[in-house]
Design a protein around this motif. Structure first.
Motif, PDB file in Angstrom:
ATOM      1  N   ARG A  66       6.527  46.718 107.119  1.00 48.71           N
ATOM      2  CA  ARG A  66       5.998  48.025 106.713  1.00 48.71           C
ATOM      3  C   ARG A  66       5.984  48.158 105.188  1.00 48.71           C
ATOM      4  O   ARG A  66       5.025  48.663 104.597  1.00 48.71           O
ATOM      5  CB  ARG A  66       6.841  49.153 107.324  1.00 48.71           C
ATOM      6  CG  ARG A  66       6.568  49.413 108.788  1.00 48.71           C
ATOM      7  CD  ARG A  66       7.463  50.535 109.301  1.00 48.71           C
ATOM      8  NE  ARG A  66       7.137  50.905 110.665  1.00 48.71           N
ATOM      9  CZ  ARG A  66       7.795  51.829 111.361  1.00 48.71           C
ATOM     10  NH1 ARG A  66       8.807  52.474 110.807  1.00 48.71           N
ATOM     11  NH2 ARG A  66       7.444  52.118 112.599  1.00 48.71           N
ATOM     12  N   PHE A  80       3.305  46.019 103.627  1.00 43.98           N
ATOM     13  CA  PHE A  80       1.995  46.644 103.794  1.00 43.98           C
ATOM     14  C   PHE A  80       1.805  47.752 102.766  1.00 43.98           C
ATOM     15  O   PHE A  80       0.731  47.895 102.164  1.00 43.98           O
ATOM     16  CB  PHE A  80       1.849  47.196 105.217  1.00 43.98           C
ATOM     17  CG  PHE A  80       0.531  47.879 105.462  1.00 43.98           C
ATOM     18  CD1 PHE A  80      -0.624  47.139 105.676  1.00 43.98           C
ATOM     19  CD2 PHE A  80       0.440  49.264 105.467  1.00 43.98           C
ATOM     20  CE1 PHE A  80      -1.853  47.768 105.911  1.00 43.98           C
ATOM     21  CE2 PHE A  80      -0.771  49.907 105.695  1.00 43.98           C
ATOM     22  CZ  PHE A  80      -1.919  49.157 105.912  1.00 43.98           C
ATOM     23  N   GLY A 139      -1.839  42.493 105.228  1.00 40.26           N
ATOM     24  CA  GLY A 139      -2.931  43.316 105.714  1.00 40.26           C
ATOM     25  C   GLY A 139      -2.579  44.080 106.987  1.00 40.26           C
ATOM     26  O   GLY A 139      -1.470  43.969 107.520  1.00 40.26           O
ATOM     27  N   ARG A 140      -3.562  44.818 107.478  1.00 41.48           N
ATOM     28  CA  ARG A 140      -3.369  45.639 108.664  1.00 41.48           C
ATOM     29  C   ARG A 140      -3.093  44.786 109.902  1.00 41.48           C
ATOM     30  O   ARG A 140      -2.355  45.214 110.800  1.00 41.48           O
ATOM     31  CB  ARG A 140      -4.599  46.525 108.896  1.00 41.48           C
ATOM     32  CG  ARG A 140      -4.431  47.535 110.018  1.00 41.48           C
ATOM     33  CD  ARG A 140      -5.632  48.460 110.126  1.00 41.48           C
ATOM     34  NE  ARG A 140      -5.482  49.368 111.242  1.00 41.48           N
ATOM     35  CZ  ARG A 140      -4.813  50.513 111.219  1.00 41.48           C
ATOM     36  NH1 ARG A 140      -4.216  50.878 110.097  1.00 41.48           N
ATOM     37  NH2 ARG A 140      -4.741  51.278 112.283  1.00 41.48           N
ATOM     38  N   ASP A 141      -3.664  43.593 109.966  1.00 40.39           N
ATOM     39  CA  ASP A 141      -3.419  42.732 111.124  1.00 40.39           C
ATOM     40  C   ASP A 141      -1.943  42.389 111.253  1.00 40.39           C
ATOM     41  O   ASP A 141      -1.377  42.416 112.363  1.00 40.39           O
ATOM     42  CB  ASP A 141      -4.240  41.437 111.013  1.00 40.39           C
ATOM     43  CG  ASP A 141      -5.724  41.675 111.245  1.00 40.39           C
ATOM     44  OD1 ASP A 141      -6.080  42.793 111.678  1.00 40.39           O
ATOM     45  OD2 ASP A 141      -6.517  40.763 110.972  1.00 40.39           O
ATOM     46  N   LEU A 179       0.581  44.108 110.019  1.00 42.24           N
ATOM     47  CA  LEU A 179       1.300  45.337 110.356  1.00 42.24           C
ATOM     48  C   LEU A 179       1.140  45.669 111.833  1.00 42.24           C
ATOM     49  O   LEU A 179       2.113  46.028 112.516  1.00 42.24           O
ATOM     50  CB  LEU A 179       0.792  46.494 109.491  1.00 42.24           C
ATOM     51  CG  LEU A 179       1.455  47.849 109.749  1.00 42.24           C
ATOM     52  CD1 LEU A 179       2.932  47.808 109.394  1.00 42.24           C
ATOM     53  CD2 LEU A 179       0.743  48.948 108.952  1.00 42.24           C
ATOM     54  N   MET A 180      -0.085  45.518 112.341  1.00 42.46           N
ATOM     55  CA  MET A 180      -0.345  45.828 113.749  1.00 42.46           C
ATOM     56  C   MET A 180       0.456  44.911 114.667  1.00 42.46           C
ATOM     57  O   MET A 180       1.022  45.352 115.680  1.00 42.46           O
ATOM     58  CB  MET A 180      -1.842  45.681 114.040  1.00 42.46           C
ATOM     59  CG  MET A 180      -2.268  46.162 115.421  1.00 42.46           C
ATOM     60  SD  MET A 180      -2.256  47.966 115.574  1.00 42.46           S
ATOM     61  CE  MET A 180      -0.830  48.220 116.599  1.00 42.46           C
ATOM     62  N   GLU A 222       4.193  46.034 114.572  1.00 40.73           N
ATOM     63  CA  GLU A 222       4.415  47.279 115.313  1.00 40.73           C
ATOM     64  C   GLU A 222       4.320  47.031 116.821  1.00 40.73           C
ATOM     65  O   GLU A 222       5.097  47.584 117.607  1.00 40.73           O
ATOM     66  CB  GLU A 222       3.395  48.340 114.884  1.00 40.73           C
ATOM     67  CG  GLU A 222       3.480  48.758 113.423  1.00 40.73           C
ATOM     68  CD  GLU A 222       4.712  49.585 113.096  1.00 40.73           C
ATOM     69  OE1 GLU A 222       5.482  49.933 114.010  1.00 40.73           O
ATOM     70  OE2 GLU A 222       4.910  49.892 111.905  1.00 40.73           O
ATOM     71  N   LYS A 234       5.507  59.388 107.013  1.00 40.80           N
ATOM     72  CA  LYS A 234       4.527  58.472 106.429  1.00 40.80           C
ATOM     73  C   LYS A 234       4.829  58.163 104.958  1.00 40.80           C
ATOM     74  O   LYS A 234       4.360  57.178 104.406  1.00 40.80           O
ATOM     75  CB  LYS A 234       3.132  59.095 106.554  1.00 40.80           C
ATOM     76  CG  LYS A 234       1.974  58.134 106.407  1.00 40.80           C
ATOM     77  CD  LYS A 234       0.675  58.825 106.760  1.00 40.80           C
ATOM     78  CE  LYS A 234      -0.498  57.854 106.646  1.00 40.80           C
ATOM     79  NZ  LYS A 234      -1.779  58.513 107.010  1.00 40.80           N
TER      80      LYS A 234
END
Length: 641
Positions: A222, A225, A231-233, A235-236, A239, A518
């Protein structure tokens, strides 16, 4: 209320415990625990007496379906099978209401899909009938964080209470089983159950999901990121590996704090809070909870209405448990609201005073790297409760759903032996002292929840995960009115300095008091770079309050004329978590003459259902009063007045 010999800050009383391990053990009660409890009892005397008078009058009327006309009753059991219809026509067999937060989108609530049939079968075996009385909404802050729907989150608690009241309003029931887990669901169910305080009520958990990606790794990804380094990949993927199955999220936020509270307040079966879903032990505990609800109705010899279980001592036990485990700051709001529904008034001073005497005994993320499964394996609730009882930091002589024996019976843990549910004495030693420790060797001498006061109002801060060197921040204020404005400034590189981030107009009247979690990764990055940073807001920060000092729930809120609304960019703010101070360093005359900001809040009035909750925003009271618009059962005034 409490008697005994005072000696070295403790009050000596003798409790004879029913468990083998604690039999005839002399327990020395902490004096401060007794003083806070007595203070709450004095403050609440009138409202509590009114509340008890009402629920006792309701309980004296006998089986409640007995007052229904034939037409009423026929409607109430029309869909039942012949055997249940026959049983419900009479007044000898208990009818148990099932109220559930089941939905299959949210992992914590999905396991409840199977529970009604298990419960109905168990209640039938116990000589009663169970009916699914109603469902309540269940939203997840983990899904809505930073989204418009988050502005409905706090108000969903009172909506759940109202929905539960509708479910129980048919006057068909002799007891209730409340199936709930997460943030607002359990408090909402509890508020309604206390409104129907003459009914025995057992809370039934679903359990946490099995452990996934370690919390330390999740936090690392986290933060990477937030820094733009992955990147978002990535992080996804992190999670998804963390939140990966059925059950509650495994970190120690509000959902798992709820489960701890229901157990330490005597509304769960011992040791049932953190057993994983869809296991034989979980199913056996669900059956046992259903059986127990059937046994404690007014039709039997062990009538145990929830309004008598939840008294001043039980509420204090809940606060103690919260402090000992480093639990969610949300409960400085929710516990206030729940207690008020039993005619009991608690304040943040009570939380702060108890925090000073209760040591921190757990290290569970975000206060450590372990999750609740690790806590449970290390000894869990049985070991924790035993430690607090032996130190005189809990009221042992409370009433629980188990009847005689008080909280001493919660030293035990469940197990299956040849398919049969049994209880045994809990672990006498922690199986992992890095996660669960003793009162003699705590992780901290206090519970980590502090009350902050000063010319900016009253606020709470959780410091159990904040290192001592970060607990004092004195720096210029930077004013924001949204999380996105802060994140935009962070991404633009405008926050590489010492500052206090002030998020104004985040209170319940302004926009429903959303959680501001957030902001955590970005603030953490800046702190790690060596900057002195803090957050001050009239919003919430959630059970995941972490390593950055955050003065939250500032009251009065900005939209109510709270002094936080007078702050401007550059004002020097002093947050001292050790001394309990929240101050703006400014000439008193200048400060008094300054007017409050007047922001445009129109974007918070529509979309994602927010228009339907306008009456909540208009009527809600302050955070320290529970942020509720429901009437106090023990008070003739309306909470919002």
């Amino acid at each position: 209320m409490f008697f005994g010999r005072r000696e070295s800050g403790y009050l000596q009383v003798v409790v004879f415990a029913p468990s083998t391990a604690a039999l005839s053990q002399e327990v020395v009660m902490n004096v401060k625990l007794g003083e806070v409890t007595e203070r709450i009892a004095r403050r609440s005397r009138s409202s509590r007496e009114d509340y008890l008078s009402r629920i006792r009058a309701a309980g004296s009327k006998g089986p409640h379906r007995g007052v229904l006309s034939c037409g009423n009753l026929a409607h109430g059991f029309a869909a039942c099978g012949d055997e249940d219809k026959h049983d419900l026509k009479g007044e000898e067999k208990a009818n148990v209401a099932i109220v559930s937060s089941y939905n299959d989108m949210l992992s914590a609530h999905q396991p409840f899909e199977r529970f009604p049939e298990i419960i109905k079968d168990a209640v039938r075996d116990a000589g009663g009938v169970a009916q699914f009385a109603g469902g309540v909404p269940a939203m997840c802050d983990g899904v809505t964080q930073g989204q418009p729907g988050m502005e409905l989150s706090l108000f969903s608690r009172d909506t759940i209470a109202l929905s539960t009241a509708v479910a129980l309003s048919h006057n068909m029931f002799d007891a209730a089983l409340c199936l709930g887990v997460c943030d607002k669901i359990v408090p909402g169910l509890m508020m309604a159950a206390l409104s129907f305080g003459h009914l025995p009520t057992v809370f039934v958990p679903a359990g946490p999901m099995t452990s996934g990606l370690p919390n330390e790794e999740k936090a690392r990804v986290r933060q990477l990121f937030a820094e733009g380094k992955v990147g978002r990949d990535a992080l996804m993927e992190a999670e998804s590996q963390s939140y990966h199955g059925k059950g509650t999220c495994t970190f120690y936020g509000t959902a798992n704090s709820n489960q701890m509270l229901m157990e330490i307040m005597g509304l769960h079966l011992p040791g049932s809070s953190f057993v994983n879903p869809e296991t034989p032990l979980r199913d056996a505990l669900t059956r046992a909870a259903a059986k127990r609800a059937t046994e404690i109705t007014a039709l039997g010899n062990d009538y145990t209405p929830i309004g008598e279980v939840i008294d001043e001592r039980a509420v204090v036990n809940g606060i103690v448990g919260l402090m000992a485990t480093g639990g969610s700051t949300n409960h400085t709001i929710h516990l206030v609201a729940m207690a008020r529904c039993a005619g009991i008034e608690i304040t943040w001073d009570d939380f702060a005073d108890l925090s000073e005497i209760v040591p921190l005994l757990t290290r569970i993320y975000p206060n450590g790297q372990a999750d609740v499964n690790h806590f449970h394996a290390a000894g869990g609730m049985a070991f924790l409760i035993a430690q607090l009882l032996d130190a005189g930091l809990l009221h042992a002589d409370v009433r629980t759903i188990l009847g005689d024996g008080g909280l001493e019976r919660y030293r035990s843990e469940p197990l299956l032996e040849e398919g049969k549910l049994r209880w045994r004495d809990g672990a006498s030693e922690s199986l992992d002292p890095t996660i669960l420790t003793t009162v003699a060797a705590p992780f901290s001498s206090n519970g980590g929840v502090k009350l902050l006061t000063g010319n900016l109002g009253r606020s709470v801060i959780k410091i159990s995960a904040v290192k001592p060197e970060h607990r004092l921040v004195e720096a210029p204020a930077l004013i924001f009115t949204s999380q996105q404005a802060f994140l935009d400034a962070f991404k633009a590189g405008e926050l590489n300095r010492d500052f206090v981030a002030v998020l104004q107009f985040q209170g319940p009247k302004a926009n429903g008091m959303p959680e501001l979690h957030k902001l955590t990764p970005s603030l953490g990055v800046l702190q790690d770079l060596g900057y002195k940073v803090a957050l001050v807001t009239d919003g919430r920060m959630s059970g995941a309050s972490g390593k950055v000092p955050a003065a939250i729930h500032v009251t009065p809120e900005c939209l109510d004329g709270g002094p936080l609304a007078r702050l401007r960019d550059g004002d020097v703010v002093r947050l001292d978590a050790e001394k309990g101070e929240l101050q703006v360093e400014i000439d008193a005359d200048v400060w008094t003459a300054r007017s409050c900001a007047e922001p445009d809040l129109s974007e918070h009035e529509f979309g994602m259902g927010r228009d339907l909750f306008a009456v909540f925003r208009q009527s809600v009271n302050g955070a320290e009063q529970g942020a509720t618009l429901l009437k106090d059962p023990g008070n003739e005034t309306v909470a919002a007045a």
